[in-house]
Design a protein around this motif. Structure first.
Motif, PDB file in Angstrom:
ATOM      1  N   CYS A   6       0.809  -1.216   0.000  1.00 42.97           N
ATOM      2  CA  CYS A   6       0.000   0.000   0.000  1.00 42.97           C
ATOM      3  C   CYS A   6       0.846   1.272   0.000  1.00 42.97           C
ATOM      4  O   CYS A   6       0.308   2.380   0.111  1.00 42.97           O
ATOM      5  CB  CYS A   6      -0.939   0.005   1.205  1.00 42.97           C
ATOM      6  SG  CYS A   6      -2.331  -1.144   1.037  1.00 42.97           S
ATOM      7  N   GLY A   7       2.153   1.127  -0.108  1.00 42.72           N
ATOM      8  CA  GLY A   7       3.005   2.296  -0.234  1.00 42.72           C
ATOM      9  C   GLY A   7       3.318   3.003   1.053  1.00 42.72           C
ATOM     10  O   GLY A   7       3.588   4.213   1.048  1.00 42.72           O
ATOM     11  N   ALA A   8       3.302   2.284   2.176  1.00 42.33           N
ATOM     12  CA  ALA A   8       3.684   2.875   3.461  1.00 42.33           C
ATOM     13  C   ALA A   8       5.142   2.537   3.769  1.00 42.33           C
ATOM     14  O   ALA A   8       5.612   1.441   3.448  1.00 42.33           O
ATOM     15  CB  ALA A   8       2.792   2.359   4.578  1.00 42.33           C
ATOM     16  N   ALA A   9       5.831   3.476   4.373  1.00 48.69           N
ATOM     17  CA  ALA A   9       7.162   3.198   4.913  1.00 48.69           C
ATOM     18  C   ALA A   9       6.977   2.399   6.201  1.00 48.69           C
ATOM     19  O   ALA A   9       6.176   2.763   7.058  1.00 48.69           O
ATOM     20  CB  ALA A   9       7.902   4.497   5.201  1.00 48.69           C
ATOM     21  N   VAL A  10       7.691   1.283   6.330  1.00 46.73           N
ATOM     22  CA  VAL A  10       7.438   0.335   7.420  1.00 46.73           C
ATOM     23  C   VAL A  10       8.541   0.386   8.470  1.00 46.73           C
ATOM     24  O   VAL A  10       9.729   0.319   8.144  1.00 46.73           O
ATOM     25  CB  VAL A  10       7.286  -1.097   6.868  1.00 46.73           C
ATOM     26  CG1 VAL A  10       7.191  -2.103   8.003  1.00 46.73           C
ATOM     27  CG2 VAL A  10       6.056  -1.197   5.980  1.00 46.73           C
ATOM     28  N   ILE A  11       8.102   0.498   9.719  1.00 49.66           N
ATOM     29  CA  ILE A  11       8.978   0.334  10.886  1.00 49.66           C
ATOM     30  C   ILE A  11       8.614  -1.008  11.517  1.00 49.66           C
ATOM     31  O   ILE A  11       7.444  -1.270  11.802  1.00 49.66           O
ATOM     32  CB  ILE A  11       8.759   1.448  11.927  1.00 49.66           C
ATOM     33  CG1 ILE A  11       9.039   2.820  11.320  1.00 49.66           C
ATOM     34  CG2 ILE A  11       9.620   1.215  13.160  1.00 49.66           C
ATOM     35  CD1 ILE A  11       8.574   3.969  12.202  1.00 49.66           C
ATOM     36  N   THR A  12       9.595  -1.866  11.723  1.00 46.08           N
ATOM     37  CA  THR A  12       9.302  -3.180  12.302  1.00 46.08           C
ATOM     38  C   THR A  12      10.465  -3.652  13.157  1.00 46.08           C
ATOM     39  O   THR A  12      11.548  -3.049  13.151  1.00 46.08           O
ATOM     40  CB  THR A  12       8.998  -4.199  11.202  1.00 46.08           C
ATOM     41  OG1 THR A  12       8.517  -5.415  11.788  1.00 46.08           O
ATOM     42  CG2 THR A  12      10.234  -4.519  10.370  1.00 46.08           C
ATOM     43  N   THR A  13      10.234  -4.720  13.885  1.00 50.49           N
ATOM     44  CA  THR A  13      11.287  -5.336  14.687  1.00 50.49           C
ATOM     45  C   THR A  13      11.900  -6.496  13.914  1.00 50.49           C
ATOM     46  O   THR A  13      11.368  -6.943  12.891  1.00 50.49           O
ATOM     47  CB  THR A  13      10.729  -5.850  16.024  1.00 50.49           C
ATOM     48  OG1 THR A  13       9.771  -6.881  15.759  1.00 50.49           O
ATOM     49  CG2 THR A  13      10.051  -4.721  16.799  1.00 50.49           C
ATOM     50  N   HIS A  14      13.009  -7.005  14.435  1.00 51.58           N
ATOM     51  CA  HIS A  14      13.646  -8.162  13.786  1.00 51.58           C
ATOM     52  C   HIS A  14      13.193  -9.474  14.439  1.00 51.58           C
ATOM     53  O   HIS A  14      13.937 -10.455  14.480  1.00 51.58           O
ATOM     54  CB  HIS A  14      15.169  -8.042  13.834  1.00 51.58           C
ATOM     55  CG  HIS A  14      15.752  -7.763  15.184  1.00 51.58           C
ATOM     56  ND1 HIS A  14      15.703  -8.661  16.220  1.00 51.58           N
ATOM     57  CD2 HIS A  14      16.381  -6.675  15.674  1.00 51.58           C
ATOM     58  CE1 HIS A  14      16.293  -8.159  17.283  1.00 51.58           C
ATOM     59  NE2 HIS A  14      16.714  -6.939  16.990  1.00 51.58           N
ATOM     60  N   SER A  15      11.954  -9.518  14.942  1.00 47.67           N
ATOM     61  CA  SER A  15      11.443 -10.710  15.612  1.00 47.67           C
ATOM     62  C   SER A  15      11.038 -11.779  14.597  1.00 47.67           C
ATOM     63  O   SER A  15      10.217 -11.523  13.701  1.00 47.67           O
ATOM     64  CB  SER A  15      10.231 -10.354  16.480  1.00 47.67           C
ATOM     65  OG  SER A  15      10.602  -9.463  17.507  1.00 47.67           O
ATOM     66  N   GLY A  16      11.610 -12.970  14.734  1.00 49.35           N
ATOM     67  CA  GLY A  16      11.210 -14.092  13.887  1.00 49.35           C
ATOM     68  C   GLY A  16      11.434 -13.810  12.416  1.00 49.35           C
ATOM     69  O   GLY A  16      12.490 -13.356  11.982  1.00 49.35           O
TER      70      GLY A  16
END
Length: 375
Positions: free
Chosen positions: A277-287
């Protein structure tokens, strides 16, 4: 080939409360080349998906036990049975249909357990026709801890329809989409927002939570989140159990998506939906989240509200960076996770596992195991 897809307890194969497991199963069925010979067996729900063949095995609101699947499956006469996630349902169906290959489709890591339980589960899992994992992290973790399992394990990541999950004109919105669970990191995101709310609001940003609430525990978690953010109602919205089309619209206009999971995720469907959907993603390195995001997202440590707050402000104040991340993220999803190529891969894997089961030299041993192993 008549294929049965079994959705056991704690799953919601319906439009408003579907989990990522339900959405994965639905999309693979909808886009399968074998769709005309495929039936999904699920618990009774209001608003069951109606674009694939679905059989409700319980009245509305009742959770299906393994025994509830026997009569409907017998009537359907499947040549292949795929059970999503729940081991005990898969084992019961193996007992009930000993000549039919049963594939387990796992969406996350499998708990290591004690030595005795690993031995017991190893015996049972060696009677499966195969195991499909949604990510390499979950598969590798399993293979390291269950070295005695000889059943073939393969990886088929989640796929999404990139035409449905597509960008729209962007608003200054940060969004979280997912289960109302503490281990999904929602309170970390809330704490991060409280820490940087004044700066974010000064730049014209708002925060949206789109929560899936499937039981009383998740309802309590959603209420606790509302209480935590009750003084920020002008900049924070919390919605629950939206249908997929409404979720798509929310993601389409969001500029930043946060997937702050603490738990080791099997893959990261929410992340690829946001990327598509064209969002910049912030995420963790979990799994397996890194398998979804790759180099296109801003990856931080789990359980780190300060890191989330820093990442939020950095992206909110840097439109060129947001745009670059959004562009590379969508390109990654189009290249790797489009549902048409994933469904084709899934069909091929199922046929390969079925071929091995019906033609392999282990068929006789499987029947012997059925007689000897107490369930």
């Amino acid at each position: 080939m008549r294929t049965a897809i079994v959705m056991p307890r704690n799953m919601h194969f319906c439009k408003s409360r579907a989990t990522s497991i339900d959405l994965c199963a639905h999309d693979l069925a909808l886009h399968s080349q074998n769709k005309s010979n495929l039936r999904v067996f699920a618990g009774g729900e209001a608003g069951l998906f109606d674009d694939v063949d679905v059989c409700a095995v319980t009245p509305p609101g009742k959770k299906p036990t393994p025994a509830k699947f026997y009569d409907p499956l017998s009537e359907f006469g499947p040549q292949l049975i795929v059970v999503h996630q729940h081991l005990e349902t898969a084992f019961q169906i193996i007992n009930d249909f000993p000549g039919t290959p049963v594939i387990l489709h796992r969406h996350g890591r499998f708990e290591r357990n004690s030595g005795f339980k690993r031995w017991k589960y190893t015996r049972k899992m060696n009677r499966l026709g195969g195991i499909i994992w949604v990510g390499e992290d979950a598969r590798n973790n399993f293979c390291e801890n269950f070295t005695g399992v000889k059943t073939r394990s393969v990886v088929v990541p989640n796929g999404i329809d990139c035409e449905l999950w597509s960008p729209a004109p962007k608003a200054n919105t940060v969004i979280y989409v997912g289960r109302a669970r503490k281990d999904k990191g929602i309170f970390d995101l809330a704490a991060a927002w409280l820490a940087c709310a004044d700066r974010m609001k000064a730049l014209g940003w708002t925060l949206e939570f789109v929560l899936a609430v499937t039981d009383d525990g998740e309802d309590a978690t959603a209420n606790a989140l509302r209480q935590m953010l009750s003084n920020h109602q002008t900049s924070v919205s919390i919605e629950t159990n939206l249908i997929a089309a409404d979720v798509q619209r929310r993601l389409a206009k969001a500029s930043i998506a946060v997937v702050p999971s603490i738990v080791a995720e099997g893959f990261g469907r929410t992340a690829i939906e946001a990327m598509s959907c064209g969002a910049a993603v912030i995420t963790t390195h979990s799994g397996g989240l890194w398998e979804a995001v790759g180099e296109t997202g801003k990856v931080i440590n789990p359980s780190a509200p300060k890191e989330i707050a820093t990442a939020l402000f950095d992206l909110a104040d840097n439109k060129p960076l947001r745009n670059a991340m959004a562009k590379s993220g969508r390109e990654r999803v189009l290249r790797l996770f489009d549902i048409h190529q994933i469904a084709e891969l899934y069909d091929d894997m199922l046929m390969s596992l079925w071929d091995e089961f019906v033609s392999g030299p282990h068929t006789t041993q499987r029947l012997i195991d059925h007689m000897l192993v107490s369930e």
